[in-house]
Write a protein that holds these residues in place. Structure first.
Motif: not given
Length: 452
Positions: A151-168, A197-204
């Motif tokens: 089992f792992e926990i990884i840390e990522l930084i969301l860049r501008e244009g990431s498919a994860l940003t703006g998504v609940r 309901n949390f929405i991810l943003q660039p830079g998170d």
């Protein structure tokens, strides 16, 4: 718990500061009066000036009452002797910092047995292992493993244009089929344990938990999966460089080390026949470019100067090196490095301190659900713990949705019979499970502490 620390240099003081926060009764020993004076002024601990191998000094520190004795001086041999004497004088558990590569696993096992050591810790090897893990999964800025790497926990930084940003977050689980959980988010200076309901943003900066195979599957599906680093350029011929280069060459990676000291170059060349060792001043930008900085998959800066590591890492980043790892020991410079855009900053002293805090908490729990693994994540603003669940755990077999968890607590994973579970509200905790708990600045000693 009564704890004695011998050696209050960079690593010793970091351990001391973290254990003070854990509210242990601490005694600090160092042979430098200026260091002892500083410790005495800053921390609410007993400070003793003297040699950690002197029986009178150890008795003055009440070694016979010590439940944990930690020797963290710059000398391996002094640390081992200090632990040996402390054990003979009544200390219950002893831990020595042992860094020299000449002490291999076989000899360390023999020494531990003969000296009665509870643990031998090599902070440079631990740091090298963390760097190696990042180079194997370069999209991550930090990777922590649990339950024998199941089992792992990884840390990522969301860049501008990431498919994860703006998504609940609730929509992510439906959109991507991998079994994962985004369990924590750092946004600026704030840390959130997010709901659906949390929405991810660039830079998170996000913390994601899953099995290693599911993490790879998820990262491929969202298009943030970088290829593993095959060719690595290392600046500085330190112990960490040796351990890291050895791990990489054994895995078939191409490794080049630049070191200014000719004697160190010869030693590294003899010890690492599969690595290329270059004698030269890596602070000179022309040399880095001549040695292929712009064509490598990763650059790791491991000189003895934090400032130099930061500046050269920034230079490597401006030349589009895909993965840059920077060793920084001073806390104030760690924060500066992150603000300057260096995502992968490794501190050996912090890694070692995490291990010792984990060990101290486990010692406090002779019964019940013990801490097996502990990590600080999100730049020290959150903590992840792995607990073993005993048969007398009071809240077993109750759906998680019916448990009244304390605020700032999340059950991030359950490992049962070596199978990883990303928990939902209907899952339960059973005896012999391993449970991964994420907490925001709360001290947990046992699993029952998560309940209000």
């Amino acid at each position: 718990m009564n704890i004695i620390i011998v050696g209050c240099g960079k690593i010793g003081e970091t351990i001391l500061a973290d254990l003070v926060q854990e509210e242990h009764n601490l005694v600090a020993i160092d042979n430098d009066p200026a260091v002892i004076s500083q410790i005495d002024n800053i921390y609410d601990v007993m400070a003793v000036c003297g040699n950690g191998t002197d029986c009178e000094t150890l008795r003055e520190a009440h070694v016979e009452r010590a439940e944990l004795f930690i020797a963290a001086t710059s000398s391996d041999e002094l640390n081992m002797l200090s632990c040996y004497l402390a054990k003979r004088l009544g200390a219950k558990n002893t831990i020595a910092r042992i860094r020299n590569p000449e002490y291999n696993m076989e000899s360390l096992g023999f020494l531990k047995q003969q000296l009665g050591l509870s643990m031998a810790i090599n902070p440079e090897m631990l740091a090298a292992r963390e760097m190696f893990n990042i180079l194997k999964l370069p999209s991550a800025v930090k990777i922590e493993t649990f339950s024998n790497r199941n089992f792992e926990i990884i840390e990522l930084i969301l860049r501008e244009g990431s498919a994860l940003t703006g998504v609940r977050l609730m929509d992510l689980r439906n959109k991507y089929k991998a079994k994962f959980l985004i369990c924590v988010v750092r946004r600026g200076e704030k840390v959130y344990i997010p709901d659906g309901n949390f929405i991810l943003q660039p830079g998170d900066k996000i913390g994601l938990t899953a099995e290693p195979s599911e993490i790879q599957k998820f990262m491929r599906s969202v298009g943030i999966d970088k290829k593993q680093a095959k060719n690595v350029l290392i600046l500085g011929g330190s112990r960490i460089a040796f351990y890291l280069a050895k791990m990489l060459t054994l895995s078939g990676n191409g490794v080049k080390i630049i070191e200014i000291n000719p004697e160190k170059c010869q030693t590294l060349s003899d010890a690492l026949p599969k690595a290329m060792v270059i004698q030269g001043n890596g602070a000179q930008q022309e040399l880095l470019l001549e040695e292929g900085l712009e064509s490598v998959d990763a650059f790791v800066s491991l000189t003895g100067m934090d400032e130099e590591n930061i500046l050269i890492s920034i230079f490597a980043s401006t030349h589009n090196v895909p993965t840059v790892i920077t060793k920084v020991n001073r806390n104030e410079l760690t924060d500066l490095a992150v603000k300057l855009g260096l995502d992968r900053v490794i501190s050996p002293k912090d890694i070692m301190s995490d291990v010792l805090v984990q060990y101290a908490r486990a010692l406090e729990n002779s019964k019940g659900s013990n801490v097996e693994t502990l990590y600080n994540i999100m730049d020290g603003k959150a903590e992840v713990l792995e607990f073993n669940v005993s048969s007398d755990f009071r809240y077993q077999n109750i759906p998680l949705k019916d448990l009244k968890l304390r605020r700032g607590i999340l059950v991030a994973g359950i490992i049962r019979d070596r199978k990883s579970i990303i928990p939902s509200g209907n899952d339960v905790i059973l005896p012999e499970d391993k449970v991964i708990i994420l907490t925001e600045n709360q001290r947990l000693n046992e699993l029952s502490d998560i309940i209000k």
